[in-house]
Scaffold this active site. Structure first.
Site, PDB file in Angstrom:
ATOM      1  N   ASP A  13       0.837  -1.205   0.000  1.00 35.04           N
ATOM      2  CA  ASP A  13       0.000   0.000   0.000  1.00 35.04           C
ATOM      3  C   ASP A  13       0.870   1.253   0.000  1.00 35.04           C
ATOM      4  OD1 ASP A  13      -2.306   1.473   0.053  1.00 35.04           O
ATOM      5  OD2 ASP A  13      -2.747   1.120   2.177  1.00 35.04           O
ATOM      6  N   ARG A  20      -0.790   8.960 -10.019  1.00 35.09           N
ATOM      7  CA  ARG A  20      -0.788   7.747  -9.188  1.00 35.09           C
ATOM      8  C   ARG A  20      -0.104   6.557  -9.882  1.00 35.09           C
ATOM      9  NH1 ARG A  20      -3.995   7.434  -4.970  1.00 35.09           N
ATOM     10  NH2 ARG A  20      -4.376   5.219  -5.333  1.00 35.09           N
ATOM     11  N   ARG A  58      -5.087  -2.194   8.662  1.00 30.46           N
ATOM     12  CA  ARG A  58      -6.285  -2.956   8.238  1.00 30.46           C
ATOM     13  C   ARG A  58      -5.806  -4.139   7.416  1.00 30.46           C
ATOM     14  NH1 ARG A  58      -7.878   2.204   6.599  1.00 30.46           N
ATOM     15  NH2 ARG A  58      -7.221   1.765   4.469  1.00 30.46           N
ATOM     16  N   SER A 105      -7.968  -5.446   5.037  1.00 35.48           N
ATOM     17  CA  SER A 105      -8.610  -5.210   3.742  1.00 35.48           C
ATOM     18  C   SER A 105      -8.926  -6.479   2.947  1.00 35.48           C
ATOM     19  CB  SER A 105      -7.740  -4.269   2.894  1.00 35.48           C
ATOM     20  OG  SER A 105      -7.631  -3.035   3.538  1.00 35.48           O
ATOM     21  N   ASN A 117       1.335   3.408  -2.888  1.00 32.28           N
ATOM     22  CA  ASN A 117       1.878   3.850  -4.192  1.00 32.28           C
ATOM     23  C   ASN A 117       1.338   5.225  -4.586  1.00 32.28           C
ATOM     24  OD1 ASN A 117       2.973   1.319  -4.321  1.00 32.28           O
ATOM     25  ND2 ASN A 117       1.555   0.521  -5.853  1.00 32.28           N
ATOM     26  N   GLY A 118       0.034   5.424  -4.365  1.00 28.77           N
ATOM     27  CA  GLY A 118      -0.616   6.678  -4.758  1.00 28.77           C
ATOM     28  C   GLY A 118      -0.029   7.854  -3.995  1.00 28.77           C
ATOM     29  N   SER A 131      -7.361  -5.768  -5.682  1.00 29.81           N
ATOM     30  CA  SER A 131      -8.429  -6.377  -4.888  1.00 29.81           C
ATOM     31  C   SER A 131      -9.765  -6.300  -5.631  1.00 29.81           C
ATOM     32  CB  SER A 131      -8.546  -5.667  -3.535  1.00 29.81           C
ATOM     33  OG  SER A 131      -9.212  -4.429  -3.704  1.00 29.81           O
ATOM     34  N   HIS A 173       2.559   3.287  -8.984  1.00 23.66           N
ATOM     35  CA  HIS A 173       2.370   1.848  -9.218  1.00 23.66           C
ATOM     36  C   HIS A 173       3.565   1.262  -9.987  1.00 23.66           C
ATOM     37  CE1 HIS A 173      -1.493   2.100  -7.454  1.00 23.66           C
ATOM     38  NE2 HIS A 173      -2.095   2.729  -8.444  1.00 23.66           N
ATOM     39  N   ASN A 185     -10.843  -2.833  -5.782  1.00 18.29           N
ATOM     40  CA  ASN A 185     -10.073  -1.839  -6.556  1.00 18.29           C
ATOM     41  C   ASN A 185     -10.735  -1.414  -7.868  1.00 18.29           C
ATOM     42  OD1 ASN A 185      -6.761  -3.041  -5.535  1.00 18.29           O
ATOM     43  ND2 ASN A 185      -8.017  -1.407  -4.678  1.00 18.29           N
ATOM     44  N   TRP A 186     -11.770  -2.160  -8.315  1.00 21.65           N
ATOM     45  CA  TRP A 186     -12.495  -1.749  -9.531  1.00 21.65           C
ATOM     46  C   TRP A 186     -13.177  -0.401  -9.338  1.00 21.65           C
ATOM     47  CZ3 TRP A 186     -11.304  -4.545 -13.640  1.00 21.65           C
ATOM     48  CH2 TRP A 186     -10.978  -5.886 -13.495  1.00 21.65           C
TER      49      TRP A 186
HETATM   50  C1  FPP Z   1      -2.058   0.191  -3.222  1.00 21.04           C
HETATM   51  O1  FPP Z   1      -1.532   1.494  -3.204  1.00 21.04           O
HETATM   52  C2  FPP Z   1      -1.540  -0.521  -4.349  1.00 21.04           C
HETATM   53  C3  FPP Z   1      -2.279  -1.097  -5.347  1.00 21.04           C
HETATM   54  C4  FPP Z   1      -3.740  -1.075  -5.401  1.00 21.04           C
HETATM   55  C5  FPP Z   1      -1.631  -1.762  -6.454  1.00 21.04           C
HETATM   56  C6  FPP Z   1      -0.470  -2.638  -6.113  1.00 21.04           C
HETATM   57  C7  FPP Z   1       0.281  -2.803  -7.333  1.00 21.04           C
HETATM   58  C8  FPP Z   1       1.589  -2.731  -7.477  1.00 21.04           C
HETATM   59  C9  FPP Z   1       2.578  -2.597  -6.399  1.00 21.04           C
HETATM   60  C10 FPP Z   1       2.081  -2.763  -8.838  1.00 21.04           C
HETATM   61  C11 FPP Z   1       2.901  -3.887  -9.208  1.00 21.04           C
HETATM   62  C12 FPP Z   1       2.440  -5.233  -8.957  1.00 21.04           C
HETATM   63  C13 FPP Z   1       2.793  -6.242  -9.745  1.00 21.04           C
HETATM   64  C14 FPP Z   1       2.481  -7.620  -9.408  1.00 21.04           C
HETATM   65  C15 FPP Z   1       3.496  -5.976 -11.001  1.00 21.04           C
HETATM   66  P1  FPP Z   1      -2.541   2.704  -3.296  1.00 21.04           P
HETATM   67  O2  FPP Z   1      -2.664   3.102  -4.707  1.00 21.04           O
HETATM   68  O3  FPP Z   1      -3.841   2.328  -2.657  1.00 21.04           O
HETATM   69  O4  FPP Z   1      -1.816   3.776  -2.477  1.00 21.04           O
HETATM   70  P2  FPP Z   1      -2.491   4.971  -1.670  1.00 21.04           P
HETATM   71  O5  FPP Z   1      -3.177   4.349  -0.487  1.00 21.04           O
HETATM   72  O6  FPP Z   1      -1.328   5.808  -1.296  1.00 21.04           O
HETATM   73  O7  FPP Z   1      -3.448   5.668  -2.584  1.00 21.04           O
END
Ligand code: FPP
Length: 248
Positions: free
Chosen positions: A22, A35, A196, A198, A24-25, A67, A39, A70-71
């Site tokens: 978690d 965002r 969490r 999740s 990345n965003g 997940s 990723h 996530n859609w």
């Molecule tokens: C949650 O961060 C992350 C995801 C929903 C995507 C996870 C995917 C990757 C790490 C990409 C690579 C994976 C593979 C298998 C190539 P978030 O976007 O919810 O972060 P935030 O809570 O800061 O918004």
């Protein structure tokens, strides 16, 4: 038994680590970037962490990539993530194979793009004889959805007479889960400061240790991973059993 006597498992590292990747965003936003930039940075970390597993004694690594919830993200982000998964599989397949990684996918494939599912199937077949590290990627995965799908198949087996309902016990359902060939996770890590789970591996993590750490996934390095693995090794896990008495 004296408390200082080691029990089986005490001092041993985690055999199976599961990670909720978690943050990345937020990592991208902190840099004024979209965002998807986060990723892509997160995908690079996946490679580093898979590579670290054999040295750290981690045989099974399961990562939450997308997940069932996530859609609900924007169409742009969902499409970008799906394209990232296709590119990741295409680009990394040979390397994963060469490094002895066995790749599996869990989650419901029905809603996924056919081209992506074909790549997933091919990678599973290509790496099926590998045994150095077992990497499982959860894609369109939700723990409740998995249990519901498993229950449906279990009920079908009861209805067709293949399964005696009197014989259903807590060993039965796991045989219908997506993870039926995997051991349960010993350690579940979630990055980015959220405490969490999740909907991740709900059934399988009944006895797992949890680590919720502030590091955002794109900053999750091999060193952070090694520290958490070592911390796990220092714990005494009792699986609901009693604390040993100290013999004086
Ligand atoms: C949650 O961060 C992350 C995801 C929903 C995507 C996870 C995917 C990757 C790490 C990409 C690579 C994976 C593979 C298998 C190539 P978030 O976007 O919810 O972060 P935030 O809570 O800061 O918004």
């Amino acid at each position: 038994m004296a408390k200082s006597d080691k029990k089986s498992g005490e001092g041993a590292g985690p055999h199976h680590v599961a990670i909720i990747m978690d943050g990345n965003g937020r990592w991208a936003q902190a840099r004024g970037r979209p965002r998807l930039f986060g990723h892509h940075a997160g995908a690079k970390r996946v490679r580093e962490i898979v590579e670290a597993c054999p040295d750290l004694g981690v045989k099974y690594l399961t990562i939450f990539a997308f997940s069932t919830e996530n859609w609900k993200r924007t169409q742009l982000e969902v499409a970008g993530l799906m394209s990232l998964f296709r590119r990741y599989i295409t680009k990394e397949a040979r390397d994963l194979f060469a490094r002895g990684v066995r790749v599996r996918f869990i989650g419901d494939r029905v809603r996924l793009d056919k081209k992506l599912v074909k790549l997933m199937d091919e990678l599973e077949v290509m790496t099926e004889k590998n045994d150095r590290v077992h990497l499982t990627i959860a894609l369109n995965y939700g723990g409740r959805d998995e249990v519901a799908r498993a229950t449906k198949r279990l009920a079908q087996d009861v209805a067709s007479g293949l399964l005696d309902p009197e014989k259903v016990d807590e060993e039965t359902l796991p045989r219908y889960l997506d993870t039926y060939v995997l051991p349960d996770p010993d350690l579940v890590i979630r990055t980015s400061g959220e405490a969490r789970i999740s909907n991740f591996l709900l059934w399988q993590s009944a006895y797992a240790e949890y680590e919720f750490i502030d590091t955002l996934w794109p900053d999750f390095s091999r060193d952070v991973f090694a520290r958490l693995v070592a911390k796990f090794g220092a714990k005494d896990r009792r699986y609901g059993g009693a604390v040993d008495e100290i013999v004086i």
